[in-house]
Each structure stands twice: as C-alpha cells, then as structure tokens.
Enzyme design. Structure first.
Site, PDB file in Angstrom:
ATOM      1  N   LYS A  10     -14.028  -3.151  10.277  1.00  0.00           N
ATOM      2  CA  LYS A  10     -15.448  -2.822  10.491  1.00  0.00           C
ATOM      3  C   LYS A  10     -16.125  -3.914  11.310  1.00  0.00           C
ATOM      4  O   LYS A  10     -15.900  -5.102  11.077  1.00  0.00           O
ATOM      5  CB  LYS A  10     -16.173  -2.723   9.142  1.00  0.00           C
ATOM      6  CG  LYS A  10     -15.589  -1.651   8.248  1.00  0.00           C
ATOM      7  CD  LYS A  10     -16.592  -0.572   8.040  1.00  0.00           C
ATOM      8  CE  LYS A  10     -16.030   0.516   7.159  1.00  0.00           C
ATOM      9  NZ  LYS A  10     -16.499   1.830   7.562  1.00  0.00           N
ATOM     10  N   LYS A  30     -17.261   6.300  -7.893  1.00  0.00           N
ATOM     11  CA  LYS A  30     -17.308   7.648  -7.311  1.00  0.00           C
ATOM     12  C   LYS A  30     -18.520   8.391  -7.863  1.00  0.00           C
ATOM     13  O   LYS A  30     -18.963   8.128  -8.977  1.00  0.00           O
ATOM     14  CB  LYS A  30     -16.057   8.442  -7.715  1.00  0.00           C
ATOM     15  CG  LYS A  30     -14.754   7.747  -7.411  1.00  0.00           C
ATOM     16  CD  LYS A  30     -14.373   7.942  -5.979  1.00  0.00           C
ATOM     17  CE  LYS A  30     -13.041   7.287  -5.681  1.00  0.00           C
ATOM     18  NZ  LYS A  30     -12.838   7.091  -4.255  1.00  0.00           N
ATOM     19  N   ASP A  73      -7.530   0.987  -6.745  1.00  0.00           N
ATOM     20  CA  ASP A  73      -7.782   1.726  -5.505  1.00  0.00           C
ATOM     21  C   ASP A  73      -8.771   1.005  -4.590  1.00  0.00           C
ATOM     22  O   ASP A  73      -8.695   1.133  -3.369  1.00  0.00           O
ATOM     23  CB  ASP A  73      -8.330   3.121  -5.863  1.00  0.00           C
ATOM     24  CG  ASP A  73      -8.327   4.063  -4.673  1.00  0.00           C
ATOM     25  OD1 ASP A  73      -7.281   4.149  -3.998  1.00  0.00           O
ATOM     26  OD2 ASP A  73      -9.360   4.706  -4.413  1.00  0.00           O
ATOM     27  N   HIS A 107      -9.964  -3.587  -0.990  1.00  0.00           N
ATOM     28  CA  HIS A 107     -11.155  -3.631  -0.138  1.00  0.00           C
ATOM     29  C   HIS A 107     -12.195  -4.654  -0.613  1.00  0.00           C
ATOM     30  O   HIS A 107     -12.659  -5.498   0.162  1.00  0.00           O
ATOM     31  CB  HIS A 107     -11.829  -2.255  -0.074  1.00  0.00           C
ATOM     32  CG  HIS A 107     -10.909  -1.160   0.363  1.00  0.00           C
ATOM     33  ND1 HIS A 107     -10.060  -1.297   1.431  1.00  0.00           N
ATOM     34  CD2 HIS A 107     -10.702   0.092  -0.100  1.00  0.00           C
ATOM     35  CE1 HIS A 107      -9.370  -0.180   1.584  1.00  0.00           C
ATOM     36  NE2 HIS A 107      -9.738   0.679   0.666  1.00  0.00           N
ATOM     37  N   GLU A 112     -19.641   5.453  -3.539  1.00  0.00           N
ATOM     38  CA  GLU A 112     -19.281   6.724  -2.896  1.00  0.00           C
ATOM     39  C   GLU A 112     -19.964   7.866  -3.630  1.00  0.00           C
ATOM     40  O   GLU A 112     -20.198   7.780  -4.832  1.00  0.00           O
ATOM     41  CB  GLU A 112     -17.766   6.920  -2.937  1.00  0.00           C
ATOM     42  CG  GLU A 112     -17.009   5.873  -2.151  1.00  0.00           C
ATOM     43  CD  GLU A 112     -15.498   6.060  -2.291  1.00  0.00           C
ATOM     44  OE1 GLU A 112     -14.886   6.570  -1.353  1.00  0.00           O
ATOM     45  OE2 GLU A 112     -14.966   5.711  -3.354  1.00  0.00           O
ATOM     46  N   LYS A 136      -2.247   1.538   2.888  1.00  0.00           N
ATOM     47  CA  LYS A 136      -2.439   1.332   1.466  1.00  0.00           C
ATOM     48  C   LYS A 136      -1.978   2.589   0.727  1.00  0.00           C
ATOM     49  O   LYS A 136      -1.940   3.646   1.353  1.00  0.00           O
ATOM     50  CB  LYS A 136      -3.894   1.001   1.173  1.00  0.00           C
ATOM     51  CG  LYS A 136      -4.802   2.220   0.995  1.00  0.00           C
ATOM     52  CD  LYS A 136      -6.147   1.842   0.445  1.00  0.00           C
ATOM     53  CE  LYS A 136      -6.639   2.888  -0.493  1.00  0.00           C
ATOM     54  NZ  LYS A 136      -7.999   2.777  -0.941  1.00  0.00           N
ATOM     55  N   HIS A 167      -8.623  -0.983   6.129  1.00  0.00           N
ATOM     56  CA  HIS A 167      -9.525  -0.598   7.220  1.00  0.00           C
ATOM     57  C   HIS A 167     -10.917  -1.223   7.077  1.00  0.00           C
ATOM     58  O   HIS A 167     -11.665  -1.280   8.045  1.00  0.00           O
ATOM     59  CB  HIS A 167      -9.598   0.917   7.387  1.00  0.00           C
ATOM     60  CG  HIS A 167     -10.267   1.627   6.270  1.00  0.00           C
ATOM     61  ND1 HIS A 167      -9.605   2.002   5.137  1.00  0.00           N
ATOM     62  CD2 HIS A 167     -11.539   2.022   6.107  1.00  0.00           C
ATOM     63  CE1 HIS A 167     -10.444   2.591   4.333  1.00  0.00           C
ATOM     64  NE2 HIS A 167     -11.633   2.627   4.886  1.00  0.00           N
ATOM     65  N   ARG A 220       8.101  15.323   9.169  1.00  0.00           N
ATOM     66  CA  ARG A 220       9.096  16.289   8.702  1.00  0.00           C
ATOM     67  C   ARG A 220       8.978  17.652   9.375  1.00  0.00           C
ATOM     68  O   ARG A 220       9.977  18.342   9.546  1.00  0.00           O
ATOM     69  CB  ARG A 220       8.946  16.461   7.194  1.00  0.00           C
ATOM     70  CG  ARG A 220      10.004  15.703   6.451  1.00  0.00           C
ATOM     71  CD  ARG A 220      10.069  16.095   5.032  1.00  0.00           C
ATOM     72  NE  ARG A 220       8.743  16.196   4.433  1.00  0.00           N
ATOM     73  CZ  ARG A 220       8.519  16.105   3.132  1.00  0.00           C
ATOM     74  NH1 ARG A 220       9.505  15.914   2.324  1.00  0.00           N
ATOM     75  NH2 ARG A 220       7.315  16.213   2.648  1.00  0.00           N
TER      76      ARG A 220
HETATM   77  P1  NAD Z   1       0.072  13.458   3.871  1.00  0.00           P
HETATM   78  O1  NAD Z   1       0.802  13.927   2.659  1.00  0.00           O
HETATM   79  O2  NAD Z   1      -1.056  14.271   4.400  1.00  0.00           O
HETATM   80  O3  NAD Z   1       1.122  13.301   5.066  1.00  0.00           O
HETATM   81  C1  NAD Z   1       2.384  12.752   4.878  1.00  0.00           C
HETATM   82  C2  NAD Z   1       3.142  12.741   6.196  1.00  0.00           C
HETATM   83  O4  NAD Z   1       4.430  12.142   5.940  1.00  0.00           O
HETATM   84  C3  NAD Z   1       3.417  14.112   6.790  1.00  0.00           C
HETATM   85  O5  NAD Z   1       3.305  14.028   8.196  1.00  0.00           O
HETATM   86  C4  NAD Z   1       4.877  14.388   6.416  1.00  0.00           C
HETATM   87  O6  NAD Z   1       5.560  15.215   7.347  1.00  0.00           O
HETATM   88  C5  NAD Z   1       5.445  12.990   6.453  1.00  0.00           C
HETATM   89  N1  NAD Z   1       6.630  12.864   5.602  1.00  0.00           N
HETATM   90  C6  NAD Z   1       6.716  13.048   4.260  1.00  0.00           C
HETATM   91  N2  NAD Z   1       7.994  12.860   3.839  1.00  0.00           N
HETATM   92  C7  NAD Z   1       8.715  12.547   4.945  1.00  0.00           C
HETATM   93  C8  NAD Z   1      10.087  12.248   5.166  1.00  0.00           C
HETATM   94  N3  NAD Z   1      11.003  12.222   4.182  1.00  0.00           N
HETATM   95  N4  NAD Z   1      10.485  11.979   6.425  1.00  0.00           N
HETATM   96  C9  NAD Z   1       9.592  11.990   7.445  1.00  0.00           C
HETATM   97  N5  NAD Z   1       8.280  12.260   7.298  1.00  0.00           N
HETATM   98  C10 NAD Z   1       7.864  12.541   6.051  1.00  0.00           C
HETATM   99  O7  NAD Z   1      -0.368  11.954   3.572  1.00  0.00           O
HETATM  100  P2  NAD Z   1      -1.631  11.163   4.166  1.00  0.00           P
HETATM  101  O8  NAD Z   1      -2.823  11.509   3.369  1.00  0.00           O
HETATM  102  O9  NAD Z   1      -1.682  11.331   5.640  1.00  0.00           O
HETATM  103  O10 NAD Z   1      -1.261   9.663   3.792  1.00  0.00           O
HETATM  104  C11 NAD Z   1      -0.270   8.907   4.468  1.00  0.00           C
HETATM  105  C12 NAD Z   1      -0.300   7.471   3.943  1.00  0.00           C
HETATM  106  O11 NAD Z   1      -1.569   6.907   4.208  1.00  0.00           O
HETATM  107  C13 NAD Z   1      -0.112   7.348   2.430  1.00  0.00           C
HETATM  108  O12 NAD Z   1       0.562   6.144   2.163  1.00  0.00           O
HETATM  109  C14 NAD Z   1      -1.522   7.256   1.902  1.00  0.00           C
HETATM  110  O13 NAD Z   1      -1.579   6.567   0.685  1.00  0.00           O
HETATM  111  C15 NAD Z   1      -2.173   6.469   3.008  1.00  0.00           C
HETATM  112  N6  NAD Z   1      -3.611   6.645   3.109  1.00  0.00           N
HETATM  113  C16 NAD Z   1      -4.153   7.871   3.338  1.00  0.00           C
HETATM  114  C17 NAD Z   1      -5.516   8.011   3.455  1.00  0.00           C
HETATM  115  C18 NAD Z   1      -6.137   9.337   3.739  1.00  0.00           C
HETATM  116  O14 NAD Z   1      -7.364   9.354   3.904  1.00  0.00           O
HETATM  117  N7  NAD Z   1      -5.401  10.415   3.834  1.00  0.00           N
HETATM  118  C19 NAD Z   1      -6.360   6.887   3.323  1.00  0.00           C
HETATM  119  C20 NAD Z   1      -5.782   5.639   3.098  1.00  0.00           C
HETATM  120  C21 NAD Z   1      -4.412   5.542   2.998  1.00  0.00           C
END
Ligand code: NAD
Length: 484
Positions: free
Chosen positions: A182, A331, A235, A240, A216, A148, A178, A51
């Site tokens: 591993k 946790k 979760d 996992h 964790e 996920k 993920h 975005r």
């Molecule tokens: P975040 O909130 O940090 O990032 C979200 C991203 O999506 C941003 O780049 C934002 O610009 C984009 N976005 C949001 N709405 C949008 C739209 N309408 N159009 C286009 N882009 C849009 O989220 P995150 O932590 O990076 O997580 C992303 C995904 O990965 C989620 O499904 C989360 O559950 C999963 N996930 C994250 C982690 C982690 O460690 N952060 C671990 C496992 C899974």
C-alpha cells in the site's frame, strides 16, 4: 505532481493457479494496469499454469472476462485489453504430477527475468518449488512469489520455509503481504525517516499509545469452513497487523534496503511481550437482518474461533517501554477501514486556562478508504472571545495532494509484482520474520485454547464486543471511531 513509470526489464511471469480467484480478481487485472501504465516491456510475457484444460485462446478469454468483471469500464473487445491479452499464454499443469512441466520448460525463456507466482494453496508450494528445479525451469536468478497463509503455526511455517529452501535461496523467495504494497504504508516510512519533525518524538516519552485497526464489513460466508480453522488472530494479526506494527515501531534502518529494513522489523517482533489474558478480547458476530451469525457462516455451531480480536501489545525495548500498541480487527463491523493512529501525549504543562481544554496531537495513517496521512494540530479557535483551542487536521489525502495523478497510484498487488521483477525484496517478509511472528502468536492461541475461552458475541454493524471498549476505558483511553 507527475508520477513516473519506469519500465522494468523484460520478464516471463508464470502464474501457478492462473485460473483461480486471486489471479482473476487481483493479479491479472493488476498486471493489466501496469501494462496500460507503460511499465511492461514489449516482449514481457505472462504464462498461466493451472489444472484447467485450456489453451492460450481459452485463457485469454477467461482473463478478458476477469478484467471486464473486476475493472469497471473495461471490455475484452477494447484495443488495449486485446493487446494485453496477446501477451498471455497458458499451459495446463499438475503441481503434484509430471503433466505439463516439459511444456512449461519450453515456454519459459532463459535469457530474461523469470518469476513464478504460487497462487495456489500452501500445500502445493513444496511440489512446485521442487518441480521447477527438477525440470531445469528455474534459473539461478529466478524468483518465486508465495501467498498467504504462510503456515498456521510455527511448526507449519518452518516446514514451508524448509520446503522452499530445499529448492530456492532466501533471496529468491518473495513472501507476499499485500498490506506492505500500500502506498500509505511506504509513506509511513517516508514520513518517519525523510522528515526531521517526527523521529525525535517517535518514542514512549512523547507517544501515549498507538492504535492499529483493520475493520471489515463483510462476514466469512462463502469461506467459513476455511476461516473457522484460522480466526482473526491467524488470518489478520499474525501477518497484516504485525507488519503494520513493525513498520511503526522499528528503529531507522541504516539504508532503505531489503535486509536492513527486515532486520529492524524482526527486532520489533522479538521485542514483543507475551500478551496477558486480560489484554485480549475475542468476539463472534451474531445474526441480524442482513446476514447469518458467525457460527452459521462457519457451519459450526460449537465454534470457538474469533471473527474479532482486540488486544493490547507491549514492546520490551527502550523506545517503547510504557507505550502500548492496541490492535483490533474484525468482520461485519460498522465500516471498512484500516488505519494506524499515533496518539501523542499532551503537553507537559498547559499555559492556557482550563476552559481551553486539553489537547494532544494525533497522526493517522489511513490505508483505506482514501489512503492518506492526517496530522491533527491544536490552534486557537478563530475570532474574538478569548483563547479557546481547537484541533484541526493537516490533511495529506493523496487524492487531494496529487490531483489526477493519484488515480495512477498502483494497487498493492501491482506494485509488489513489479518489485519482484525488479528483484527488490524490501516489501516482502523474510522467512525468519514469519517464524518469529508465529513464535509470538502460538502461545497466545494455546493459552486461550487451554482456558476454553469463548468469544464474546457482538452485533454486526457495530465496533465489536463491549469488552473491547471496556479494555480501553479502564486505561482512560478510547478507540478511534470506525468510519468509512
Ligand atoms: P482458487 O481455489 O480459486 O484457485 C486455485 C488455483 O490453483 C486454480 O487455478 C487451480 O487450477 C490451481 N490448482 C489447484 N490444484 C492444482 C494442482 N494440483 N496443480 C496445478 N494447479 C492447481 O484459490 P485462490 O483463492 O485463487 O487462492 C490461491 C492462493 O492465494 C491460496 O494460497 C490462498 O490462500 C491465497 N490467497 C487468496 C486470496 C483471495 O482473495 N482469493 C487472498 C489472499 C491469499
């Protein structure tokens, strides 16, 4: 030992959510490491799509900062980092609207492998999938990668599968877990199926029980609101721990091929028995001098969500009848540690006198820290003074066995992304697997909700609630120590 890096075909990888936390912490640093390893062809490109209103230069700057932050020793002024950054492009996009899509259509090449990583909330998966088709961006061979959580119950997982299936074939969908990326997890399959030693013993006749632990030290602070709607069962266990259980318990597939492996995993999930209330312990950490309690982190004083769960799981099939699998995750525990531990039975008869003690072999597969495999065998204690037995490790810690090469072992995300480019789905979850896992999980959660079960409090820095220890004691077993 020399590890080989085989370059993949040229690709365009679009990362939706390219400015998000996951992209910055894992996906982009991981791709940088593959670039450094020489796995990325000259004209491969990575396109961030999110975005934020950025251009190529702004995105490169952001990724340079992320590499510097999450890869100590790297700086965005380094020559190699700069070369990597020059492969990056960016387009602002709205998953729910039309903005940015025609630009993306121009950027993505038609004559190379194309992959689309949905690193955004699951609420956007369907929108992204349909717009990729509508704008003619996804060709026949395009792949999508989804993160996920894949649903929060069977109904929502079915809905997500349906939303993706409306635009993509199953062979194009890569559901990431993920843990499957591993090194050790894949080594579990090598140990089981490439050696003659283990498989004949890999059943209820010789294995007393299996323990799978993902511990964790961090709490849920910072994402407590999200976590409180989920809990350890949704979760961690449903995905996992379930995947680790499947790889440990599955029958040998006919070939190491995606559907052959996934068919066997699915059979394991379908063979899981419902879990009795007595075989589950849920917990919530309390406050200590290092941090607030779970309910404070979750900002919900009345929360009944578990930050810890231990459970005894049984499989109804010939191989495992009578051998329980104990799963636990939590946790703010004593140490950060993930392992699968196979406890073999004692010998049927001991020829040594009682002083020699009773001994059983233990095979532990460590995912973290120090990925590796360790088999404890019993030998005679060296020296005079009669026959005393002692357990010693046959240690296969990769860092020791592989020497400096071990440093080049790709992180899980890197490996999985390269598998996407290669078109290999073996280490990704199939839609029916995910649904089967939820079908097993849903009634367990529904039952503790109906009973109004309250999680047991536990002190941070410990191994979890006392009741989890008792659950093992009553079966004359003990949890493995949780240690880093
Ligand atoms: P975040 O909130 O940090 O990032 C979200 C991203 O999506 C941003 O780049 C934002 O610009 C984009 N976005 C949001 N709405 C949008 C739209 N309408 N159009 C286009 N882009 C849009 O989220 P995150 O932590 O990076 O997580 C992303 C995904 O990965 C989620 O499904 C989360 O559950 C999963 N996930 C994250 C982690 C982690 O460690 N952060 C671990 C496992 C899974």
């Amino acid at each position: 030992m020399v590890s080989r890096t085989i370059p993949v075909d040229t690709f365009d990888l679009v990362i939706f959510g390219g400015t998000g936390d996951l992209a910055r912490r894992k996906i982009l640093p991981g791709l940088y490491r593959r670039f450094v390893a020489g796995q990325m062809p000259e004209d491969a490109r990575i396109i961030g799509a999110a975005r934020s209103d950025l251009d190529d230069a702004g995105f490169r700057d952001m990724v340079g900062d992320a590499i510097a932050e999450f890869m100590p020793g790297q700086s965005k002024t380094d020559k190699t980092v700069k070369q990597f950054l020059s492969r990056l492009h960016y387009t602002a996009i709205d998953a729910r609207g039309e903005a940015g899509w025609s630009n993306l259509a121009k950027l993505v090449r038609k004559d190379v492998v194309s992959a689309f990583y949905f690193s955004v909330g699951p609420g956007l998966f369907g929108d992204l999938a349909s717009r990729l088709q509508k704008h003619g961006i996804a060709q026949e061979n395009a792949r999508i990668v989804v993160e996920k959580p894949f649903g929060r119950d069977l109904a929502s997982a079915k809905e997500l599968n349906g939303a993706l299936a409306a635009s993509f074939e199953e062979h194009q969908i890569y559901r990431i877990d993920h843990y499957l990326g591993k090194e050790t997890v894949q080594n579990l399959m090598a140990v089981r199926f490439a050696n003659v030693l283990f498989e004949p013993l890999w059943n209820a006749q010789y294995i007393d029980h299996v323990q799978i632990t993902v511990a964790e030290t961090v709490g849920v602070g910072g994402r407590g609101g999200y976590y409180d709607k989920s809990g350890a069962m949704r979760d961690m266990v449903q995905n996992h721990l379930m995947q680790l259980l499947c790889l440990t318990a599955m029958e040998p597939p006919a070939r190491f091929e995606p559907d052959a492996v996934r068919d066997e995993k699915l059979k394991v999930i379908r063979a899981l028995d419902p879990v009795e209330a007595d075989d589950i312990v849920r917990g919530q950490y309390v406050a200590d001098e290092n941090g607030p309690s779970y309910v404070e982190d979750a900002e919900n004083q009345d929360s009944l969500t578990e930050s810890y769960i231990a459970m005894k799981v049984k499989l109804s099939n010939w191989r495992w009848n009578g051998t329980p699998f104990y799963l636990r995750t939590g946790k703010r525990l004593k140490a950060r540690m993930s392992e699968i531990v196979v406890h073999f039975k004692e010998t049927p008869h001991s020829i040594f006198d009682e002083d020699a003690g009773s001994h059983a072999n233990v095979l532990s597969i460590r995912l973290q820290p120090d990925e590796g495999i360790d088999l404890r065998v019993t030998i005679k204690e060296p020296g005079p003074g009669g026959m005393r037995l002692v357990d010693v490790p046959l240690d296969m810690t990769f860092a020791d066995a592989l020497g400096p090469e071990a440093e080049d072992i790709p992180d899980a995300y890197e490996r999985l992304i390269m598998d996407v480019i290669r078109g290999n789905q073996t280490l990704f979850m199939r839609g029916d697997e995910v649904e089967a896992a939820w079908a097993w999980t849903d009634p367990i959660i529904a039952a503790w909700k109906a009973r109004g079960d309250r999680p047991k409090p536990y002190e941070p820095g410990t191994t979890g609630p006392e009741d989890a220890l008792m659950m093992m004691h009553r079966e004359h077993r003990r949890w493995r120590e949780i240690k880093a």
